[in-house]
Design a protein around this motif. Structure first.
Motif, PDB file in Angstrom:
ATOM      1  N   LEU A 160       0.831  -1.203   0.000  1.00 51.91           N
ATOM      2  CA  LEU A 160       0.000   0.000   0.000  1.00 51.91           C
ATOM      3  C   LEU A 160       0.870   1.259   0.000  1.00 51.91           C
ATOM      4  O   LEU A 160       0.530   2.259  -0.650  1.00 51.91           O
ATOM      5  CB  LEU A 160      -0.938   0.003   1.201  1.00 51.91           C
ATOM      6  CG  LEU A 160      -2.091  -1.009   1.159  1.00 51.91           C
ATOM      7  CD1 LEU A 160      -2.886  -0.959   2.462  1.00 51.91           C
ATOM      8  CD2 LEU A 160      -3.019  -0.738  -0.029  1.00 51.91           C
ATOM      9  N   ALA A 161       1.986   1.220   0.706  1.00 52.35           N
ATOM     10  CA  ALA A 161       2.897   2.363   0.715  1.00 52.35           C
ATOM     11  C   ALA A 161       3.523   2.575  -0.652  1.00 52.35           C
ATOM     12  O   ALA A 161       3.672   3.714  -1.120  1.00 52.35           O
ATOM     13  CB  ALA A 161       3.977   2.162   1.770  1.00 52.35           C
ATOM     14  N   TYR A 183       0.748   4.023  -2.824  1.00 54.56           N
ATOM     15  CA  TYR A 183       0.447   5.408  -2.459  1.00 54.56           C
ATOM     16  C   TYR A 183       1.548   6.347  -2.939  1.00 54.56           C
ATOM     17  O   TYR A 183       1.278   7.456  -3.395  1.00 54.56           O
ATOM     18  CB  TYR A 183       0.275   5.539  -0.946  1.00 54.56           C
ATOM     19  CG  TYR A 183       0.018   6.960  -0.524  1.00 54.56           C
ATOM     20  CD1 TYR A 183      -1.227   7.546  -0.730  1.00 54.56           C
ATOM     21  CD2 TYR A 183       1.034   7.729   0.041  1.00 54.56           C
ATOM     22  CE1 TYR A 183      -1.461   8.871  -0.379  1.00 54.56           C
ATOM     23  CE2 TYR A 183       0.818   9.049   0.398  1.00 54.56           C
ATOM     24  CZ  TYR A 183      -0.435   9.624   0.185  1.00 54.56           C
ATOM     25  OH  TYR A 183      -0.660  10.932   0.529  1.00 54.56           O
ATOM     26  N   SER A 237       0.804   6.906  -6.728  1.00 55.91           N
ATOM     27  CA  SER A 237      -0.408   7.674  -7.046  1.00 55.91           C
ATOM     28  C   SER A 237      -1.164   7.956  -5.766  1.00 55.91           C
ATOM     29  O   SER A 237      -1.966   7.139  -5.312  1.00 55.91           O
ATOM     30  CB  SER A 237      -1.292   6.888  -8.024  1.00 55.91           C
ATOM     31  OG  SER A 237      -1.530   5.577  -7.541  1.00 55.91           O
ATOM     32  N   PRO A 238      -0.882   9.106  -5.123  1.00 59.82           N
ATOM     33  CA  PRO A 238      -1.501   9.449  -3.841  1.00 59.82           C
ATOM     34  C   PRO A 238      -3.028   9.398  -3.897  1.00 59.82           C
ATOM     35  O   PRO A 238      -3.647   9.892  -4.843  1.00 59.82           O
ATOM     36  CB  PRO A 238      -1.008  10.876  -3.585  1.00 59.82           C
ATOM     37  CG  PRO A 238       0.287  10.952  -4.320  1.00 59.82           C
ATOM     38  CD  PRO A 238       0.081  10.132  -5.563  1.00 59.82           C
ATOM     39  N   ASP A 239      -3.611   8.795  -2.872  1.00 57.42           N
ATOM     40  CA  ASP A 239      -5.053   8.669  -2.761  1.00 57.42           C
ATOM     41  C   ASP A 239      -5.399   8.844  -1.281  1.00 57.42           C
ATOM     42  O   ASP A 239      -4.779   8.217  -0.412  1.00 57.42           O
ATOM     43  CB  ASP A 239      -5.499   7.293  -3.264  1.00 57.42           C
ATOM     44  CG  ASP A 239      -6.987   7.059  -3.074  1.00 57.42           C
ATOM     45  OD1 ASP A 239      -7.369   6.595  -1.984  1.00 57.42           O
ATOM     46  OD2 ASP A 239      -7.755   7.331  -4.000  1.00 57.42           O
ATOM     47  N   ILE A 275      -6.296   5.659   0.698  1.00 59.52           N
ATOM     48  CA  ILE A 275      -5.125   4.822   0.969  1.00 59.52           C
ATOM     49  C   ILE A 275      -4.276   5.450   2.069  1.00 59.52           C
ATOM     50  O   ILE A 275      -3.819   4.759   2.988  1.00 59.52           O
ATOM     51  CB  ILE A 275      -4.294   4.609  -0.303  1.00 59.52           C
ATOM     52  CG1 ILE A 275      -5.076   3.780  -1.325  1.00 59.52           C
ATOM     53  CG2 ILE A 275      -2.971   3.916   0.032  1.00 59.52           C
ATOM     54  CD1 ILE A 275      -4.344   3.552  -2.627  1.00 59.52           C
ATOM     55  N   ARG A 276      -4.065   6.753   2.000  1.00 61.53           N
ATOM     56  CA  ARG A 276      -3.223   7.415   3.003  1.00 61.53           C
ATOM     57  C   ARG A 276      -3.783   7.246   4.409  1.00 61.53           C
ATOM     58  O   ARG A 276      -3.044   6.954   5.352  1.00 61.53           O
ATOM     59  CB  ARG A 276      -3.063   8.900   2.684  1.00 61.53           C
ATOM     60  CG  ARG A 276      -2.121   9.592   3.672  1.00 61.53           C
ATOM     61  CD  ARG A 276      -1.965  11.072   3.427  1.00 61.53           C
ATOM     62  NE  ARG A 276      -1.072  11.647   4.429  1.00 61.53           N
ATOM     63  CZ  ARG A 276       0.251  11.703   4.338  1.00 61.53           C
ATOM     64  NH1 ARG A 276       0.851  11.224   3.262  1.00 61.53           N
ATOM     65  NH2 ARG A 276       0.985  12.242   5.308  1.00 61.53           N
ATOM     66  N   LEU A 299      -3.294   3.672   5.439  1.00 62.88           N
ATOM     67  CA  LEU A 299      -1.862   3.406   5.524  1.00 62.88           C
ATOM     68  C   LEU A 299      -1.287   4.023   6.792  1.00 62.88           C
ATOM     69  O   LEU A 299      -0.471   3.406   7.482  1.00 62.88           O
ATOM     70  CB  LEU A 299      -1.157   3.964   4.291  1.00 62.88           C
ATOM     71  CG  LEU A 299       0.358   3.815   4.208  1.00 62.88           C
ATOM     72  CD1 LEU A 299       0.762   2.343   4.268  1.00 62.88           C
ATOM     73  CD2 LEU A 299       0.879   4.455   2.921  1.00 62.88           C
ATOM     74  N   ALA A 322       7.120   7.291   1.091  1.00 65.07           N
ATOM     75  CA  ALA A 322       5.881   7.817   0.518  1.00 65.07           C
ATOM     76  C   ALA A 322       5.398   9.067   1.225  1.00 65.07           C
ATOM     77  O   ALA A 322       4.358   9.627   0.856  1.00 65.07           O
ATOM     78  CB  ALA A 322       4.792   6.745   0.564  1.00 65.07           C
TER      79      ALA A 322
END
Length: 333
Positions: free
Chosen positions: A123-124, A127, A130-132, A135-136, A139, A183
């Motif tokens: 996931l890191a 992320y 493509s930052p979302d 997810i952040r 995460l 990230a």
């Protein structure tokens, strides 16, 4: 030498990386990778899991499958297997509970923190590409859980609680923290400093690594993990790294162990990273023989069999073979 806590990559010029890949990766290896990823994609369910019951739907296996696709340059919604990556992400996000723990009890192994560590890692990586916001958020919770469950020795064990520690689970968590920090998420330097101390104290006189600080012999899989733990913590040089690499080169498993040892693929997954980071002759002497073994052991349907499950064996084999692609930040020199 790169100090612990600095989290810097030891970058190699891109042209050198490309020449290294071209010189060692055979044309048939590219075909083997394509067949392996195609088989893996065919095993994915609509919810993002793979295959049937047991390990094939395990969070760690789904995470590693995502890493295999990412290693080929496929990202969420992009590339031939972009849809498969997106499904992996959805599966992992849906597996997280309110505490930040990423695990599905119905499909877990004896060590749920493996699930959490591999899931946090992939996931890191995603992320960072493509930052979302969703997810952040999840995460960040996953990272906080890792930080809060580090034990007094500086490591982690099977369950998300402060208790014992072993080198295998610890490497899983430190790689996840490294990827998360890269990230842009906060990871306390103290957490990494304590981890480095734990890993260094886990090294035996022969250069290999014991399983727990209570003592024990060195073994190839855990020793490969120990070297990568040092690299992940920003330690690229020094006596511990040198002795660890020397141990791996002297204790490489025989080809037969790929099919009869539950930990063989696991060990070579980390050895691939260790030798890739070490570079030069270390990498050149390692990749060729392992490449040959994996080419011979690929099944007609494109998969690799493993005592855990074929999905696991195929993800590990394709990640190992794709190491020269130098795509994922966590693997880059």
């Amino acid at each position: 030498m790169v100090a612990a806590g600095s989290w810097l990559f030891a970058q190699q010029p891109a042209a050198d990386v490309e020449r290294s890949a071209a010189a060692l990766m055979k044309p048939q290896t590219l075909g083997a990778i394509d067949r392996g990823l195609a088989w893996l994609a065919s095993r994915q369910n609509d919810d993002g899991g793979f295959g049937g019951n047991g390990y094939s739907r395990n969070v760690a296996v789904v995470s590693l499958a995502g890493m295999a696709f990412l290693s080929g340059g496929h990202t969420p919604g992009r590339g031939q297997y972009g849809q498969q990556v997106s499904r992996c992400v959805s599966y992992l996000l849906s597996a997280e509970d309110d505490s930040g723990f990423i695990c599905l009890p119905a499909y877990t192994s004896h060590g749920p923190m493996y699930d959490h560590g591999f899931a946090t890692l992939v996931l890191a990586e995603i992320y960072g590409m493509s930052p979302d916001a969703d997810i952040r958020e999840k995460l960040a919770r996953a990272v906080r859980l890792i930080v809060s469950t580090q034990n007094a020795e500086g490591g982690w064990r099977y369950q998300p609680k402060v208790s014992e520690a072993d080198i295998s689970v610890t490497i899983c968590q430190v790689m996840a923290l490294r990827a998360a920090r890269n990230a842009g998420l906060y990871v306390p330097n103290q957490t990494i400093d304590r981890c480095v101390d734990y890993v260094k104290r886990s090294q035996n006189a022969d250069g290999g690594f014991m399983y727990m600080l209570s003592g024990g012999p060195s073994r190839f899989p855990r020793s490969a993990a120990g070297v990568v733990a040092l690299f992940s913590a920003g330690i690229y040089e020094g006596d511990e790294v040198r002795r660890g690499i020397e141990y791996l080169e002297q204790h490489r498993p025989a080809a037969e162990e790929f099919t009869r040892d539950t930990h063989a693929m696991y060990g070579h997954y980390y050895a691939a990273q260790a030798m890739w980071q070490a570079g030069g002759e270390h990498w050149q002497k390692w990749y060729g023989p392992v490449q040959e073994i994996l080419l011979k052991q690929q099944q007609d349907d494109g998969s690799w069999r493993d005592l855990i499950c074929a999905e696991y064996g195929t993800t590990m084999a394709t990640i190992i073979l794709q190491m020269p692609n130098n795509v994922l930040p966590i693997f880059q020199r």
